[in-house]
Design a protein around this motif. Structure first.
Motif, short mmCIF file in Angstrom:
data_model
loop_
_atom_site.label_atom_id
_atom_site.label_comp_id
_atom_site.label_asym_id
_atom_site.label_seq_id
_atom_site.Cartn_x
_atom_site.Cartn_y
_atom_site.Cartn_z
N PRO A 83 -47.21 33.80 -3.21
CA PRO A 83 -46.28 34.16 -2.13
C PRO A 83 -45.55 32.92 -1.62
N ASP A 84 -44.34 33.13 -1.09
CA ASP A 84 -43.52 32.03 -0.56
C ASP A 84 -44.22 31.28 0.56
N THR A 85 -45.13 31.94 1.25
CA THR A 85 -45.78 31.34 2.42
C THR A 85 -46.99 30.48 2.07
N LEU A 86 -47.40 30.49 0.78
CA LEU A 86 -48.60 29.76 0.38
C LEU A 86 -48.29 28.77 -0.74
N THR A 87 -49.16 27.76 -0.85
CA THR A 87 -49.10 26.87 -2.00
C THR A 87 -49.89 27.53 -3.13
N GLU A 88 -49.74 27.00 -4.32
CA GLU A 88 -50.49 27.53 -5.45
C GLU A 88 -52.00 27.40 -5.21
N ALA A 89 -52.42 26.27 -4.65
CA ALA A 89 -53.84 26.05 -4.37
C ALA A 89 -54.37 27.08 -3.37
N GLU A 90 -53.57 27.38 -2.33
CA GLU A 90 -54.00 28.36 -1.32
C GLU A 90 -54.07 29.76 -1.93
N ALA A 91 -53.08 30.11 -2.75
CA ALA A 91 -53.09 31.43 -3.40
C ALA A 91 -54.28 31.57 -4.33
N LEU A 92 -54.64 30.48 -5.01
CA LEU A 92 -55.79 30.48 -5.90
C LEU A 92 -57.08 30.65 -5.09
N GLU A 93 -57.18 29.92 -3.98
CA GLU A 93 -58.36 29.99 -3.12
C GLU A 93 -58.55 31.39 -2.53
N GLN A 94 -57.43 32.06 -2.19
CA GLN A 94 -57.50 33.40 -1.60
C GLN A 94 -57.61 34.51 -2.66
N GLY A 95 -57.59 34.13 -3.94
CA GLY A 95 -57.74 35.14 -4.99
C GLY A 95 -56.47 35.92 -5.30
N ILE A 96 -55.34 35.47 -4.81
CA ILE A 96 -54.07 36.16 -5.07
C ILE A 96 -53.61 35.90 -6.50
N ILE A 97 -53.91 34.70 -6.98
CA ILE A 97 -53.62 34.38 -8.38
C ILE A 97 -54.90 33.93 -9.04
N ARG A 98 -54.87 33.92 -10.35
CA ARG A 98 -56.01 33.38 -11.09
C ARG A 98 -55.47 32.58 -12.26
N LEU A 99 -56.18 31.53 -12.61
CA LEU A 99 -55.79 30.67 -13.71
C LEU A 99 -56.77 30.88 -14.85
N ASP A 100 -56.24 30.89 -16.06
CA ASP A 100 -57.09 31.06 -17.23
C ASP A 100 -56.67 30.05 -18.29
N THR A 101 -57.63 29.32 -18.82
CA THR A 101 -57.35 28.34 -19.87
C THR A 101 -57.55 29.03 -21.22
N THR A 102 -56.53 28.95 -22.05
CA THR A 102 -56.60 29.57 -23.37
C THR A 102 -56.14 28.58 -24.42
N LEU A 103 -56.53 28.87 -25.64
CA LEU A 103 -56.07 28.06 -26.78
C LEU A 103 -54.86 28.74 -27.40
N VAL A 104 -53.81 27.96 -27.63
CA VAL A 104 -52.59 28.47 -28.25
C VAL A 104 -52.40 27.68 -29.55
N PRO A 105 -52.07 28.35 -30.66
CA PRO A 105 -51.80 27.60 -31.89
C PRO A 105 -50.75 26.50 -31.62
N ALA A 106 -51.00 25.32 -32.16
CA ALA A 106 -50.14 24.17 -31.89
C ALA A 106 -48.67 24.45 -32.20
N LYS A 107 -48.41 25.14 -33.32
CA LYS A 107 -47.00 25.40 -33.65
C LYS A 107 -46.35 26.36 -32.64
#
Length: 187
Positions: A83-107
């Motif tokens: 949301p415009d009212t939050l930073t990415e860190a705040e949105a992550l802390e509040q569970g509004i967004i989630r980050l996922d690390t994945t492997l992508v083929p190099a090419k």
């Protein structure tokens, strides 16, 4: 009179050829260099992906091409909208967004859709043959990578890939630099 006609014809041909030869050279140079520059841009994208995964640039063309074909790059994907009212860190802390690390083929990481839109459409992407200078008999681009120390004392990773057999010896195309931390080309 016949000898004069032959001599005149020779001089006319020599005069025409002295004008046409540089024009033809420049035309062929422009065509060849379009392919060389595109290959250098593509190799730069693989180098950047390699550095993201390995924290340094690759000094070996064989290793670089192998990386593009067989390796993967870790990438973080964000799910949800901040949301415009939050930073990415705040949105992550509040569970509004989630980050996922994945492997992508190099090419796929190197040749993202955004990059592919900028590529020359008339030059096909052939990763296996990127290592070779176009219009040569499988002459590989020269490649080097390493580390330099800036005047501030900071160590910086660098790479350079250049045309090993330039069509015009006075105009050698290259990307990167072994003396300056840049990923720009000289075209």
């Amino acid at each position: 009179a016949g000898v004069l006609a032959i001599v005149s014809a020779y001089f006319a041909y020599a005069n025409y050829n002295s004008i046409d030869e540089p024009i033809q050279f420049m035309k062929e140079k422009k065509e060849r260099y379009a392919f060389v520059i595109q290959n250098l841009k593509d190799l730069r994208e693989i180098e950047l992906a390699y550095k993201k995964e390995n924290k340094k640039f690759c000094p070996s063309m064989g290793t670089l091409i192998s990386f593009a074909f067989y390796d993967s790059v870790y990438t973080v994907k964000m799910f949800g909208d901040v949301p415009d009212t939050l930073t990415e860190a705040e949105a992550l802390e509040q569970g509004i967004i989630r980050l996922d690390t994945t492997l992508v083929p190099a090419k796929d990481f190197a040749f993202k859709p955004e990059y592919m839109k900028t590529r020359a459409k008339n030059i096909p992407l052939d990763i296996e043959n990127l290592r070779y200078v176009p219009f040569t008999d499988n002459v590989e681009f020269d490649i080097d990578a390493g580390e330099i120390t800036r005047s501030s004392g900071a160590k910086v990773q660098v790479f350079e890939i250049k045309d090993a057999q330039p069509f015009d010896k006075n105009d050698v195309m290259k990307v990167g630099s072994m003396s300056d931390p840049t990923t720009a080309g000289n075209w």
